[in-house]
Design a protein around this motif. Sequence first.
Motif, short mmCIF file in Angstrom:
data_model
loop_
_atom_site.label_atom_id
_atom_site.label_comp_id
_atom_site.label_asym_id
_atom_site.label_seq_id
_atom_site.Cartn_x
_atom_site.Cartn_y
_atom_site.Cartn_z
N ASP A 56 0.82 -1.21 0.00
CA ASP A 56 0.00 0.00 0.00
C ASP A 56 0.85 1.26 0.00
O ASP A 56 0.46 2.29 -0.58
CB ASP A 56 -0.94 -0.01 1.20
N ALA A 57 2.01 1.21 0.64
CA ALA A 57 2.91 2.37 0.59
C ALA A 57 3.35 2.65 -0.83
O ALA A 57 3.40 3.81 -1.27
CB ALA A 57 4.12 2.12 1.49
N LEU A 58 3.66 1.60 -1.59
CA LEU A 58 4.07 1.77 -2.98
C LEU A 58 2.92 2.28 -3.86
O LEU A 58 3.13 2.96 -4.86
CB LEU A 58 4.61 0.46 -3.54
N LEU A 59 1.68 1.94 -3.46
CA LEU A 59 0.51 2.41 -4.21
C LEU A 59 0.08 3.81 -3.77
O LEU A 59 -0.83 4.39 -4.35
CB LEU A 59 -0.66 1.45 -4.00
N GLY A 60 0.74 4.35 -2.75
CA GLY A 60 0.37 5.67 -2.25
C GLY A 60 -0.88 5.65 -1.40
O GLY A 60 -1.53 6.68 -1.20
N ARG A 61 -1.24 4.45 -0.88
CA ARG A 61 -2.42 4.32 -0.03
C ARG A 61 -2.04 4.42 1.43
O ARG A 61 -0.90 4.18 1.81
CB ARG A 61 -3.11 2.97 -0.29
N THR A 62 -3.00 4.76 2.26
CA THR A 62 -2.76 4.84 3.70
C THR A 62 -2.48 3.45 4.26
O THR A 62 -3.21 2.50 3.96
CB THR A 62 -3.99 5.44 4.41
N VAL A 63 -1.45 3.34 5.05
CA VAL A 63 -1.10 2.07 5.69
C VAL A 63 -1.77 2.03 7.06
O VAL A 63 -1.48 2.85 7.93
CB VAL A 63 0.43 1.90 5.82
N ARG A 69 -9.24 -14.62 -1.38
CA ARG A 69 -8.36 -13.46 -1.17
C ARG A 69 -8.09 -12.75 -2.48
O ARG A 69 -8.12 -11.51 -2.54
CB ARG A 69 -7.05 -13.90 -0.52
N VAL A 70 -7.83 -13.50 -3.53
CA VAL A 70 -7.59 -12.87 -4.83
C VAL A 70 -8.83 -12.12 -5.29
O VAL A 70 -8.76 -10.99 -5.78
CB VAL A 70 -7.17 -13.93 -5.88
N ALA A 71 -10.00 -12.75 -5.12
CA ALA A 71 -11.25 -12.08 -5.49
C ALA A 71 -11.45 -10.81 -4.68
O ALA A 71 -11.94 -9.80 -5.20
CB ALA A 71 -12.42 -13.05 -5.29
N ARG A 72 -11.06 -10.86 -3.41
CA ARG A 72 -11.20 -9.67 -2.56
C ARG A 72 -10.25 -8.55 -3.00
O ARG A 72 -10.63 -7.38 -3.04
CB ARG A 72 -10.95 -10.04 -1.09
N PHE A 73 -9.02 -8.91 -3.33
CA PHE A 73 -8.09 -7.89 -3.82
C PHE A 73 -8.56 -7.31 -5.15
O PHE A 73 -8.38 -6.12 -5.42
CB PHE A 73 -6.68 -8.46 -3.95
N ALA A 74 -9.17 -8.15 -5.98
CA ALA A 74 -9.71 -7.65 -7.25
C ALA A 74 -10.81 -6.62 -6.99
O ALA A 74 -10.91 -5.62 -7.69
CB ALA A 74 -10.26 -8.82 -8.08
N ALA A 75 -11.63 -6.86 -5.95
CA ALA A 75 -12.68 -5.92 -5.58
C ALA A 75 -12.10 -4.63 -4.99
O ALA A 75 -12.62 -3.55 -5.21
CB ALA A 75 -13.63 -6.57 -4.57
N ARG A 76 -11.02 -4.76 -4.25
CA ARG A 76 -10.41 -3.59 -3.61
C ARG A 76 -9.72 -2.69 -4.62
O ARG A 76 -9.81 -1.46 -4.53
CB ARG A 76 -9.38 -4.05 -2.57
N TYR A 77 -9.03 -3.27 -5.57
CA TYR A 77 -8.19 -2.47 -6.47
C TYR A 77 -8.75 -2.35 -7.88
O TYR A 77 -8.06 -1.87 -8.78
CB TYR A 77 -6.78 -3.08 -6.53
N HIS A 78 -10.00 -2.74 -8.07
CA HIS A 78 -10.60 -2.67 -9.41
C HIS A 78 -10.57 -1.24 -9.96
O HIS A 78 -10.28 -1.02 -11.13
CB HIS A 78 -12.04 -3.18 -9.34
#
Length: 411
Positions: free
Chosen positions: A12-19, A137-146
């Motif tokens: 998330d730090a690399l994506l510029g998101r709040t950790v 988990r992969v499906a959840r990350f797909a929903a988070r970062y879509h």
Amino acid sequence: MKIYLVGGAVRDALLGRTVHERDWVVVGADEQQMRERGFSPVGKDFPVFLHPDTREEYALARTERKSGHGYGGFSVHAAPDVTLEQDLLRRDLTINAMAESESGELVDPYGGRADLDARLLRHVSPAFAEDPLRILRVARFAARYHHLGFTIADDTMALMRQMVEEGEVEHLVAERVWKEVSRALTEPAPDVFIRVLRQCGALAILLPELEALFGVPQPPKYHPEIDTGEHVLLALRAAPAELPVRFATLLHDLGKGVTPEEILPSHRGHEVAGLPLVREVCRRWRAPKQLAALACGVCEYHLHCHKAFELRPQTLMKVLRALDALRRPERFEQFLQCCEADARGRTGLADRDYPQADYLRAVRAAAAAVGPEALMAQGFAGAELGKALDRARIEAIAAVKKRHQESDKDA
């Protein structure tokens, strides 16, 4: 002993998101050394410790070997000679298999940074297939970062399909499934979570009642999207990002999956037909009782909400009682939010007005304002008090209905 920041905090730090939380891996140490430094052991299955000051989790570098089915079917090896690269190799996705040293250097042995830049969710190694929970988990990350443009790598999706075909998903325990589902439903694109599960075949196993809705037609007059499954996903996207609301929205139309074919595309009685299906899903996933109660209420009464202006005061009072609206105003508000999401979850109607919600808020407020005190002063008691209270509340609702009808005429 070397300590590394790992996983989501690095990603998330690399994506510029709040950790929000940080996890650490310790290389070159054993349990005794951790205890000597004041760390408290908390892991039952894995060597995890809490920092004496920050209370953040520090795990000894470890490797895992498949020894059975499901999430717990692993033998764990943690020792000072386990390297950071070996520890990262057992992780699910490359974007989660990066670390940062105490000096700030990025350790990225499996191409996580490149996959972040490419917006790609890709498994680290074939060991991904050893844990079926990773599909969710992969499906959840797909929903988070879509919304950031992330997609699932073709070879990862192929591996997920293979895992489903080999029956691994059937070994998942309810608690682990619910934990992932409950987190995924509050992500920015919860519908993507469901689409990914459908794409790999896992939805048919985990939630066959929802899978059954896809391909089932609805009247185009009310549902321009026609397909019932697509409607549910549109409604899910329209719902506020609160778990109770999205969970109930996800299940609200399950009854349409058992509509007799000869009456399609009508779904007369789907609200009642869906109740046992909703209850079964809640039982299977061990959903909290309050969420289950809301889901059942939305399933049974969402059409009453849509038709609120047509209902008699007696019927409106019956709905308030059934939903326990006077004692549980927060749940009633969630009910209204679900119904509004249902109304807006239709192609081209995402921004439609939904005045029924404000009308029912006024109806509830009028009924709640009527207390038993005045009636008790008139001598009512026991069962007669209950009946009198009901009549008084129905009269208050009738006054709201009359005002609404008069304002409609003036408009």
